[in-house]
Design an enzyme around this catalytic site. Structure first.
Site, PDB file in Angstrom:
ATOM      1  CE  LYS A 111      50.294  43.880  36.863  1.00 37.26           C
ATOM      2  NZ  LYS A 111      48.945  43.656  37.375  1.00 37.26           N
ATOM      3  N   GLY A 172      40.382  40.350  36.123  1.00 38.89           N
ATOM      4  CA  GLY A 172      39.044  40.568  36.661  1.00 38.89           C
ATOM      5  C   GLY A 172      38.037  39.490  36.337  1.00 38.89           C
ATOM      6  CB  ALA A 198      45.428  38.517  35.721  1.00 39.51           C
ATOM      7  N   GLY A 199      43.234  36.683  37.190  1.00 38.43           N
ATOM      8  CA  GLY A 199      42.365  35.532  36.979  1.00 38.43           C
ATOM      9  C   GLY A 199      41.911  34.835  38.249  1.00 38.43           C
ATOM     10  CB  ALA A 220      43.497  43.516  41.870  1.00 38.63           C
ATOM     11  CB  SER A 221      39.056  41.720  40.559  1.00 37.12           C
ATOM     12  OG  SER A 221      39.562  42.642  39.637  1.00 37.12           O
TER      13      SER A 221
END
Lengths: 282, 68
Positions: A111, A172, A198-199, A220-221
């Site tokens: 990635k 995040g 992301a987001g 992730a987050s």
């Protein structure tokens, strides 16, 4: 005997729908990041609940104090490692990080992340493209984290990236997909899988990404920083499955006014008229 | 005075003949999932035990860390 009716449920058979990157069947359409979790135990629980088959790890200087091995944890769960180049600001650093990852984890998948600054963590398209080109030449399977710019996504595909991973919003931030139209444009023009990266803040964001035509999402987050990460991981798994099914099912066209689903034909009329005013009902 | 070897950002005075394999053994419980670069070039695992580090070399020893 219970009076509650039990509806008949039948699993409807659908054609196989594999998620393939560079000729490899990845498995789950939910990719999980491992950053931000408080303990290896809660990370394991979230990974299992998510059903993921591919998880990202960062490459960092060894810490002699660290006892647990992330590689062993993922291996134990049968989850493939997708190394990232998080924290790299230049193509040079990203390329070296990818090469180290290939040596450490025996995978040529990466990635690719090249960020412009540490406040927005937005991708630097110029460095990203240079690094992608170099790594493709080196034989890597490159999955670049990029902005939601359809032109940049196309350029990344042209240099040989195996997928493109546009952001929905900054890393995040949990702001969801700020420009769904751009994501749709990227999907429409892409000849490689589009992975929303992301987001994402909650399950509906992941579902929307899939409805827009993304092949997968990377989260992730939204999972690791949720109050109950394992429960959120399960919600994301369901959201991705629902969004994918809705995409394949083909949504209805948006209309400005109502369109009845019940015919007006044969409806009662208390005035005794033979026929009503025509039209239809809801 | 000879220049120190930099290992993961720290200046180290190393015995002559110290190899990459020695540095990894000192710092990692297991060599699995570990990679090493010397002066910006990856040193393949298979050559660690015969790759000596010299004064002035910049060595990076990395492994997996949690990350998105």
């Amino acid at each position: 005997m219970s009076d509650v009716a039990t509806p008949a449920t039948h699993e409807v058979a659908h054609p196989p729908d594999p998620f393939t990157v560079a000729g490899t069947d990845v498995g789950s359409r939910l990719l999980l990041g491992t950053g931000g979790m408080t303990s290896p135990e809660s990370l394991s629980a979230a990974l299992v609940a998510s059903g993921t088959t591919l998880a990202t790890v960062a490459v960092r200087r060894v810490d002699p104090a660290t006892r647990h091995s992330l590689v062993d944890l993922l291996d134990g769960l049968g989850i493939r490692i997708l190394p990232n180049t998080a924290g790299c600001f230049t193509a040079t650093d990203a390329v070296l990080t990818a090469r180290l990852a290939r040596e450490a984890f025996a995978t040529d998948w990466v990635k690719l992340e090249v960020i412009a600054d540490d406040r927005t963590l937005l991708p630097d398209p110029v460095e990203l493209l240079a690094a992608a080109e170099q790594l493709v030449d080196d034989g890597f399977v490159v999955l670049p984290y990029c902005g939601d710019d359809p032109v940049v996504a196309q350029r990344l595909e042209q240099v040989g990236c195996a997928a493109v991973m546009p952001l929905g919003a900054p890393i995040g931030s949990g702001l969801g997909i700020r420009n769904p139209h751009n994501i749709e444009l990227i999907v429409e023009r892409a000849g490689v899988p589009v992975v929303l990266d992301a987001g994402i803040g909650t399950a509906s964001d992941a579902c929307l990404a899939m409805e827009l035509g993304c092949s997968a999402v990377l989260i992730a987050s939204a999972v690791t920083r949720a109050e109950d990460p394992a429960r959120m991981a399960g919600a994301m798994r369901d959201a991705v499955a629902a969004g994918r099914a809705a995409r394949l099912a083909g949504r209805i066209t948006r209309r400005f006014v109502a369109e009845a689903s019940s015919s007006f034909e044969g409806r009662i009329d208390s005035s005794g008229a033979a026929d009503g005013r025509g039209g239809a009902g809801g | 005075m000879t220049a120190a070897t930099t290992v993961n950002g720290d200046a180290c005075a190393l015995d002559p003949g110290t190899t990459v394999a020695d540095l990894v053994a000192e710092r990692c419980p297991s060599p699995r999932g570990v990679a090493v670069a010397v002066n910006g070039e990856v040193v393949p695992h298979s050559t660690w035990s015969r790759t000596e580090v010299a004064p002035g070399d910049v060595v990076e020893i990395v492994s997996a860390a949690a990350g998105g």
